[in-house]
Design a protein around this motif. Structure first.
Motif, PDB file in Angstrom:
ATOM      1  N   ILE A  29     -48.347  72.268  56.849  1.00 50.04           N
ATOM      2  CA  ILE A  29     -46.940  72.192  56.459  1.00 50.04           C
ATOM      3  C   ILE A  29     -46.723  71.030  55.489  1.00 50.04           C
ATOM      4  CG2 ILE A  29     -46.225  73.245  58.346  1.00 50.04           C
ATOM      5  CD1 ILE A  29     -45.202  70.595  59.377  1.00 50.04           C
ATOM      6  N   ARG A  30     -47.789  70.033  55.263  1.00 49.02           N
ATOM      7  CA  ARG A  30     -47.601  68.917  54.337  1.00 49.02           C
ATOM      8  C   ARG A  30     -47.508  69.721  52.733  1.00 49.02           C
ATOM      9  NH1 ARG A  30     -48.920  62.748  54.475  1.00 49.02           N
ATOM     10  NH2 ARG A  30     -48.819  62.283  52.099  1.00 49.02           N
ATOM     11  N   PRO A  31     -46.497  69.396  51.997  1.00 53.24           N
ATOM     12  CA  PRO A  31     -46.428  70.202  50.581  1.00 53.24           C
ATOM     13  C   PRO A  31     -47.491  69.921  49.844  1.00 53.24           C
ATOM     14  CG  PRO A  31     -44.421  69.233  51.325  1.00 53.24           C
ATOM     15  CD  PRO A  31     -45.138  68.662  52.333  1.00 53.24           C
ATOM     16  N   ASP A  32     -48.303  68.486  49.856  1.00 55.40           N
ATOM     17  CA  ASP A  32     -49.287  68.226  48.899  1.00 55.40           C
ATOM     18  C   ASP A  32     -50.633  68.508  49.575  1.00 55.40           C
ATOM     19  OD1 ASP A  32     -48.882  66.293  50.600  1.00 55.40           O
ATOM     20  OD2 ASP A  32     -48.830  64.517  49.027  1.00 55.40           O
ATOM     21  N   VAL A  33     -50.782  69.265  50.580  1.00 54.44           N
ATOM     22  CA  VAL A  33     -51.971  69.354  51.177  1.00 54.44           C
ATOM     23  C   VAL A  33     -53.084  69.747  50.361  1.00 54.44           C
ATOM     24  CG1 VAL A  33     -51.649  71.581  52.229  1.00 54.44           C
ATOM     25  CG2 VAL A  33     -53.200  69.994  53.412  1.00 54.44           C
ATOM     26  N   VAL A  34     -52.872  70.736  49.575  1.00 56.12           N
ATOM     27  CA  VAL A  34     -54.039  71.400  48.326  1.00 56.12           C
ATOM     28  C   VAL A  34     -54.375  70.066  47.616  1.00 56.12           C
ATOM     29  CG1 VAL A  34     -54.458  73.050  46.761  1.00 56.12           C
ATOM     30  CG2 VAL A  34     -53.181  73.796  48.858  1.00 56.12           C
ATOM     31  N   ASP A  35     -53.399  69.416  47.100  1.00 51.58           N
ATOM     32  CA  ASP A  35     -53.764  68.354  46.468  1.00 51.58           C
ATOM     33  C   ASP A  35     -54.528  67.239  46.874  1.00 51.58           C
ATOM     34  OD1 ASP A  35     -53.459  66.633  43.523  1.00 51.58           O
ATOM     35  OD2 ASP A  35     -52.378  65.350  45.353  1.00 51.58           O
ATOM     36  N   ILE A  36     -54.324  66.938  48.386  1.00 46.73           N
ATOM     37  CA  ILE A  36     -54.969  66.002  48.922  1.00 46.73           C
ATOM     38  C   ILE A  36     -56.321  66.473  49.197  1.00 46.73           C
ATOM     39  CG2 ILE A  36     -55.149  64.930  51.542  1.00 46.73           C
ATOM     40  CD1 ILE A  36     -52.295  64.866  51.508  1.00 46.73           C
ATOM     41  N   VAL A  37     -56.698  67.723  49.414  1.00 44.30           N
ATOM     42  CA  VAL A  37     -58.147  68.314  49.390  1.00 44.30           C
ATOM     43  C   VAL A  37     -58.734  68.146  48.190  1.00 44.30           C
ATOM     44  CG1 VAL A  37     -59.411  70.435  49.784  1.00 44.30           C
ATOM     45  CG2 VAL A  37     -57.481  69.933  51.368  1.00 44.30           C
ATOM     46  N   GLY A  38     -57.957  68.585  47.072  1.00 40.34           N
ATOM     47  CA  GLY A  38     -58.637  68.440  45.850  1.00 40.34           C
ATOM     48  C   GLY A  38     -59.112  66.809  45.590  1.00 40.34           C
ATOM     49  N   GLN A  39     -58.351  66.023  45.885  1.00 38.74           N
ATOM     50  CA  GLN A  39     -58.821  64.412  45.549  1.00 38.74           C
ATOM     51  C   GLN A  39     -59.856  64.125  46.411  1.00 38.74           C
ATOM     52  OE1 GLN A  39     -55.752  61.632  44.636  1.00 38.74           O
ATOM     53  NE2 GLN A  39     -54.002  63.014  45.035  1.00 38.74           N
ATOM     54  N   LEU A  40     -59.810  64.546  47.826  1.00 39.78           N
ATOM     55  CA  LEU A  40     -60.799  64.120  48.465  1.00 39.78           C
ATOM     56  C   LEU A  40     -62.230  64.561  48.302  1.00 39.78           C
ATOM     57  CD1 LEU A  40     -59.316  64.597  52.056  1.00 39.78           C
ATOM     58  CD2 LEU A  40     -59.923  62.417  50.994  1.00 39.78           C
ATOM     59  N   CYS A  41     -62.231  66.018  47.377  1.00 40.73           N
ATOM     60  CA  CYS A  41     -63.387  66.442  47.020  1.00 40.73           C
ATOM     61  C   CYS A  41     -64.043  65.879  45.900  1.00 40.73           C
ATOM     62  CB  CYS A  41     -62.908  68.081  46.491  1.00 40.73           C
ATOM     63  SG  CYS A  41     -64.472  69.007  46.242  1.00 40.73           S
ATOM     64  N   LYS A  42     -63.315  64.769  45.421  1.00 42.26           N
ATOM     65  CA  LYS A  42     -63.982  64.018  44.349  1.00 42.26           C
ATOM     66  C   LYS A  42     -64.587  62.968  44.667  1.00 42.26           C
ATOM     67  CE  LYS A  42     -60.140  65.333  41.111  1.00 42.26           C
ATOM     68  NZ  LYS A  42     -58.908  65.290  40.260  1.00 42.26           N
ATOM     69  N   LEU A  43     -64.608  62.453  45.965  1.00 43.69           N
ATOM     70  CA  LEU A  43     -65.297  61.279  46.482  1.00 43.69           C
ATOM     71  C   LEU A  43     -66.651  61.527  46.694  1.00 43.69           C
ATOM     72  CD1 LEU A  43     -62.688  60.423  49.322  1.00 43.69           C
ATOM     73  CD2 LEU A  43     -62.730  59.595  46.981  1.00 43.69           C
ATOM     74  N   GLU A  44     -67.650  61.017  45.969  1.00 40.58           N
ATOM     75  CA  GLU A  44     -69.007  61.081  45.804  1.00 40.58           C
ATOM     76  C   GLU A  44     -69.655  60.601  47.373  1.00 40.58           C
ATOM     77  OE1 GLU A  44     -72.797  59.689  43.351  1.00 40.58           O
ATOM     78  OE2 GLU A  44     -70.664  58.855  42.630  1.00 40.58           O
TER      79      GLU A  44
END
Length: 387
Positions: free
Chosen positions: A133-148
């Motif tokens: 229900i957090r509006p930016d959850v997709v963006d958070i996942v996308g940013q985490l995905c960039k963590l080497e």
């Protein structure tokens, strides 16, 4: 293990700094907070830091506790809010939510995630409340995905919004999913969670299998008098679907009216299931796994038991938790917390944050206090912890 290697190199440097460091800023919070200088002194006085330095540990000193447990799994709560009211999770009267200004911002979540991954965390699970229900959850996942170095991004969800969001979440990088479902009976679902929505959850489970998630983990909290009569139905649910139905022993948290008589132990559940499927096979699992897994031969899926109460797995625990308001909990059942949010907002450097985290991990106890003692301890309701 690239991430762990980088984490140890960074951790060793920070640890040497911690053992030399002078007075640092302090900050205050309702939670137990240690200033970086105190954290450094604690690492030194415990001998843990020197022990790890002398032996050239291959994993971050700051994420290794005094019992040698290496913590490479971080659970981050994205919100305290939820669109259900599950009886074992939220008190009937609800909870007092933290003001929005005191919750972690998206940037603070990513900043902390980067720090933990740098130190060796390989798996991050997003929890809540209900994280979707957090509006930016997709963006958070996308940013985490960039963590080497981060290998797994997971989410635990009640499934209500899953069908709509899962395609975007998968594209952003979500690669593991747990869905909470405590009954296969729609009317009972409404009673347990105090809301409608059974069919939405079922649609979410099927959408996850359609999109290729293997396995789709289904979390089922088993409570006597509520759903222990559905064990066989849940096992049968794994016959034609790639599910891992995880039977979770009922655990005590503030406001959930835990009672030992309501708890159905792992052995009792297993005996019930074996009466129907005597050929049930035990599966091998990783050392750090919280689950005891079994499979009915020729079924697509499998079942597991989370035995937190009757047979705890503290000795192999590799998990840390950050609450939605930014507190680090090193044990789900412990009431000791450290505010990483306050340190972040007071301008703490990366080195100082790592020292604070390391000191908290170093204070982690050998095991939890046992179910009867836990039931008497003051702790947050489950919804305010983040699972």
């Amino acid at each position: 293990m690239a991430a762990a290697g980088r984490g140890w190199r960074g951790g060793a440097a920070f640890l040497r700094g911690a053992l030399r460091t002078g007075p640092r800023r302090a900050c205050s919070s309702w939670a137990s907070v240690r200033a970086p200088a105190a954290a450094a002194q604690e690492l030194q006085s415990s001998g843990r830091g020197r022990f790890l330095l002398e032996r050239g540990a291959p994993f971050s000193a700051f994420l290794t506790d005094s019992f040698g447990r290496q913590h490479n799994y971080l659970r981050i709560s994205l919100t305290e809010k939820c669109n259900l009211r599950c009886q074992y999770c939220m008190p009937e009267e609800g909870v007092q939510l933290t003001p929005k200004s005191d919750l972690l911002t998206t940037q603070e979540i990513i900043t902390l995630a980067k720090l933990f991954v740098k130190e060796g965390v390989e798996k991050i699970r997003l929890t809540g409340g209900e994280p979707l229900i957090r509006p930016d959850v997709v963006d958070i996942v996308g940013q985490l995905c960039k963590l080497e170095g981060l290998k797994t991004i997971a989410v635990t969800t009640n499934g209500m919004n899953l069908t709509k969001l899962l395609p975007r979440l998968k594209e952003a990088g979500l690669n593991a999913i747990n869905i909470s479902l405590d009954t296969l009976v729609p009317a009972k679902f409404e009673f347990i969670v105090r809301r409608k929505g059974f069919h939405k959850v079922m649609e979410g489970i099927h959408k996850a299998t359609e999109l290729g998630y293997r396995p789709v983990k289904v979390n089922c909290v088993v409570m006597r008098g509520f759903n222990e009569d559905e064990l066989l139905g849940f096992v049968d649910f794994t016959k034609d679907l790639p599910l891992d139905v995880r039977f979770i022993e009922y655990m005590p948290f503030d406001g959930n009216k835990w009672n030992f008589k309501k708890m159905v132990s792992y052995k009792e559940m297993l005996d019930t299931i074996k009466q129907q499927w005597p050929e049930l096979e035990k599966l091998s699992c990783e050392t750090s796994s919280t689950a005891k897994s079994y499979k009915v031969p020729h079924f697509q899926g499998q079942i597991s038991f989370i035995t937190s109460m009757s047979e705890h797995f503290c000795a192999s625990c590799s998990r840390l938790r950050i609450t939605a308001d930014g507190n680090l909990k090193v044990c789900l059942f412990g009431n000791s917390e450290v505010s990483l949010r306050d340190h972040l907002r007071s301008g703490a450097s990366e080195e100082e944050l790592v020292q604070v985290i390391g000191a908290a991990v170093g204070r982690k106890k050998k095991q939890h206090a046992g179910m009867f003692n836990i039931s008497q301890m003051k702790n947050r309701p489950m919804i305010l912890i983040g699972g």
